[in-house]
Design a protein around this motif. Structure first.
Motif, PDB file in Angstrom:
ATOM      1  N   GLN A   1      72.915  32.094 -17.005  1.00  0.00           N
ATOM      2  CA  GLN A   1      72.879  30.693 -17.387  1.00  0.00           C
ATOM      3  C   GLN A   1      73.272  29.847 -16.178  1.00  0.00           C
ATOM      4  OE1 GLN A   1      71.795  29.360 -20.059  1.00  0.00           O
ATOM      5  NE2 GLN A   1      72.452  27.235 -19.846  1.00  0.00           N
ATOM      6  N   VAL A   2      72.456  28.885 -15.863  1.00  0.00           N
ATOM      7  CA  VAL A   2      72.724  28.007 -14.735  1.00  0.00           C
ATOM      8  C   VAL A   2      73.742  26.951 -15.134  1.00  0.00           C
ATOM      9  CG1 VAL A   2      71.724  26.292 -13.187  1.00  0.00           C
ATOM     10  CG2 VAL A   2      70.456  28.386 -13.725  1.00  0.00           C
ATOM     11  N   GLN A   3      74.713  26.729 -14.292  1.00  0.00           N
ATOM     12  CA  GLN A   3      75.703  25.668 -14.516  1.00  0.00           C
ATOM     13  C   GLN A   3      75.552  24.592 -13.449  1.00  0.00           C
ATOM     14  OE1 GLN A   3      79.532  27.654 -14.707  1.00  0.00           O
ATOM     15  NE2 GLN A   3      79.429  27.651 -16.941  1.00  0.00           N
ATOM     16  N   LEU A   4      75.651  23.358 -13.894  1.00  0.00           N
ATOM     17  CA  LEU A   4      75.645  22.204 -12.999  1.00  0.00           C
ATOM     18  C   LEU A   4      76.988  21.499 -13.151  1.00  0.00           C
ATOM     19  CD1 LEU A   4      72.078  20.717 -13.735  1.00  0.00           C
ATOM     20  CD2 LEU A   4      72.738  22.379 -11.990  1.00  0.00           C
ATOM     21  N   VAL A   5      77.686  21.306 -12.042  1.00  0.00           N
ATOM     22  CA  VAL A   5      79.015  20.709 -12.082  1.00  0.00           C
ATOM     23  C   VAL A   5      79.037  19.473 -11.197  1.00  0.00           C
ATOM     24  CG1 VAL A   5      81.468  21.047 -11.667  1.00  0.00           C
ATOM     25  CG2 VAL A   5      80.064  22.959 -12.489  1.00  0.00           C
ATOM     26  N   GLU A   6      79.235  18.323 -11.844  1.00  0.00           N
ATOM     27  CA  GLU A   6      79.271  17.055 -11.118  1.00  0.00           C
ATOM     28  C   GLU A   6      80.688  16.736 -10.642  1.00  0.00           C
ATOM     29  OE1 GLU A   6      76.467  16.145 -14.746  1.00  0.00           O
ATOM     30  OE2 GLU A   6      78.382  17.161 -14.425  1.00  0.00           O
ATOM     31  N   SER A   7      80.761  15.976  -9.566  1.00  0.00           N
ATOM     32  CA  SER A   7      82.039  15.466  -9.077  1.00  0.00           C
ATOM     33  C   SER A   7      81.779  14.182  -8.303  1.00  0.00           C
ATOM     34  CB  SER A   7      82.732  16.500  -8.172  1.00  0.00           C
ATOM     35  OG  SER A   7      81.933  16.801  -7.062  1.00  0.00           O
ATOM     36  N   GLY A   8      82.862  13.458  -8.039  1.00  0.00           N
ATOM     37  CA  GLY A   8      82.747  12.265  -7.207  1.00  0.00           C
ATOM     38  C   GLY A   8      82.795  10.950  -7.937  1.00  0.00           C
ATOM     39  N   GLY A   9      82.857  10.979  -9.262  1.00  0.00           N
ATOM     40  CA  GLY A   9      82.953   9.723  -9.994  1.00  0.00           C
ATOM     41  C   GLY A   9      84.337   9.115  -9.856  1.00  0.00           C
ATOM     42  N   GLY A  10      84.471   7.901 -10.384  1.00  0.00           N
ATOM     43  CA  GLY A  10      85.759   7.231 -10.330  1.00  0.00           C
ATOM     44  C   GLY A  10      85.628   5.746 -10.525  1.00  0.00           C
ATOM     45  N   LEU A  11      86.705   5.053 -10.195  1.00  0.00           N
ATOM     46  CA  LEU A  11      86.765   3.602 -10.311  1.00  0.00           C
ATOM     47  C   LEU A  11      86.542   2.992  -8.933  1.00  0.00           C
ATOM     48  CD1 LEU A  11      87.485   0.963 -11.855  1.00  0.00           C
ATOM     49  CD2 LEU A  11      89.887   1.459 -11.309  1.00  0.00           C
ATOM     50  N   VAL A  12      85.649   2.029  -8.859  1.00  0.00           N
ATOM     51  CA  VAL A  12      85.343   1.367  -7.595  1.00  0.00           C
ATOM     52  C   VAL A  12      85.127  -0.118  -7.849  1.00  0.00           C
ATOM     53  CG1 VAL A  12      82.869   1.832  -7.776  1.00  0.00           C
ATOM     54  CG2 VAL A  12      83.895   1.497  -5.521  1.00  0.00           C
ATOM     55  N   GLN A  13      85.457  -0.928  -6.867  1.00  0.00           N
ATOM     56  CA  GLN A  13      85.251  -2.371  -7.011  1.00  0.00           C
ATOM     57  C   GLN A  13      83.792  -2.723  -6.789  1.00  0.00           C
ATOM     58  OE1 GLN A  13      87.974  -4.330  -4.317  1.00  0.00           O
ATOM     59  NE2 GLN A  13      89.668  -4.137  -5.762  1.00  0.00           N
ATOM     60  N   PRO A  14      83.357  -3.845  -7.358  1.00  0.00           N
ATOM     61  CA  PRO A  14      81.983  -4.299  -7.089  1.00  0.00           C
ATOM     62  C   PRO A  14      81.731  -4.413  -5.590  1.00  0.00           C
ATOM     63  CG  PRO A  14      82.940  -5.555  -8.881  1.00  0.00           C
ATOM     64  CD  PRO A  14      84.053  -4.703  -8.323  1.00  0.00           C
ATOM     65  N   GLY A  15      80.543  -3.937  -5.191  1.00  0.00           N
ATOM     66  CA  GLY A  15      80.188  -3.908  -3.778  1.00  0.00           C
ATOM     67  C   GLY A  15      80.587  -2.630  -3.070  1.00  0.00           C
ATOM     68  N   GLY A  16      81.356  -1.793  -3.743  1.00  0.00           N
ATOM     69  CA  GLY A  16      81.819  -0.554  -3.151  1.00  0.00           C
ATOM     70  C   GLY A  16      80.789   0.567  -3.225  1.00  0.00           C
ATOM     71  N   SER A  17      81.211   1.732  -2.762  1.00  0.00           N
ATOM     72  CA  SER A  17      80.325   2.896  -2.703  1.00  0.00           C
ATOM     73  C   SER A  17      80.997   4.127  -3.303  1.00  0.00           C
ATOM     74  CB  SER A  17      79.958   3.206  -1.239  1.00  0.00           C
ATOM     75  OG  SER A  17      79.266   2.135  -0.644  1.00  0.00           O
ATOM     76  N   LEU A  18      80.173   5.008  -3.801  1.00  0.00           N
ATOM     77  CA  LEU A  18      80.605   6.327  -4.261  1.00  0.00           C
ATOM     78  C   LEU A  18      79.516   7.327  -3.919  1.00  0.00           C
ATOM     79  CD1 LEU A  18      82.043   5.786  -7.876  1.00  0.00           C
ATOM     80  CD2 LEU A  18      83.349   6.467  -5.852  1.00  0.00           C
ATOM     81  N   ARG A  19      79.911   8.565  -3.722  1.00  0.00           N
ATOM     82  CA  ARG A  19      78.945   9.641  -3.571  1.00  0.00           C
ATOM     83  C   ARG A  19      79.210  10.695  -4.634  1.00  0.00           C
ATOM     84  NH1 ARG A  19      77.507  13.957   1.240  1.00  0.00           N
ATOM     85  NH2 ARG A  19      79.459  14.910   0.542  1.00  0.00           N
ATOM     86  N   LEU A  20      78.225  10.898  -5.478  1.00  0.00           N
ATOM     87  CA  LEU A  20      78.303  11.937  -6.501  1.00  0.00           C
ATOM     88  C   LEU A  20      77.711  13.223  -5.954  1.00  0.00           C
ATOM     89  CD1 LEU A  20      77.119   9.955  -9.668  1.00  0.00           C
ATOM     90  CD2 LEU A  20      79.407  10.088  -8.656  1.00  0.00           C
ATOM     91  N   SER A  21      78.300  14.333  -6.374  1.00  0.00           N
ATOM     92  CA  SER A  21      77.806  15.650  -6.001  1.00  0.00           C
ATOM     93  C   SER A  21      77.556  16.471  -7.256  1.00  0.00           C
ATOM     94  CB  SER A  21      78.821  16.384  -5.119  1.00  0.00           C
ATOM     95  OG  SER A  21      79.082  15.673  -3.929  1.00  0.00           O
TER      96      SER A  21
END
Length: 115
Positions: A1-21
């Motif tokens: 069974q293939v598993q997909l695990v996300e990370s990188g979310g969170g709280l950020v201010q408008p105009g900011g950046s995030l990188r999800l993996s």
């Protein structure tokens, strides 16, 4: 069974950046089409971006050039770089993929854009 695990979310201010993996436990990852969906409270889950095994990409209109999807087949990982974030980008972001785009799903990671 293939598993997909996300990370990188969170709280950020408008105009900011995030990188999800999204890390996949799949031997055939390089053959997979991968994508990101998001679901805001009370709304339907919507495609954000997708990338084929050959590296072709597609984005939802609402991305407006702010997000970039990419993949690293050596790491079995797909990324979503999100810049110029807006409050309306607040949602749970889900990784999906497989031989068919929706074969497997991750559990989701929360992204909240707020001042």
């Amino acid at each position: 069974q293939v598993q997909l695990v996300e990370s990188g979310g969170g709280l950020v201010q408008p105009g900011g950046s995030l990188r999800l993996s999204c890390a996949a436990s799949a031997r055939s990852f390089r053959d997979y089409v991968m994508g990101w969906y998001r679901q805001a409270p009370g709304k339907q889950r919507r495609l954000v971006a997708a990338i084929t095994s050959g590296g072709n990409v597609d984005y939802a209109d609402f991305v407006e050039g702010r997000f970039t999807i990419s993949r690293d087949n050596a790491k079995n990982t797909v990324y979503l770089q999100m810049n110029s974030l807006k409050p309306e980008d607040t949602a749970v972001y889900y990784c999906t993929g497989g031989i068919g785009l929706h074969d497997y799903w991750g559990q989701g990671t929360q992204v909240t854009v707020s001042s």
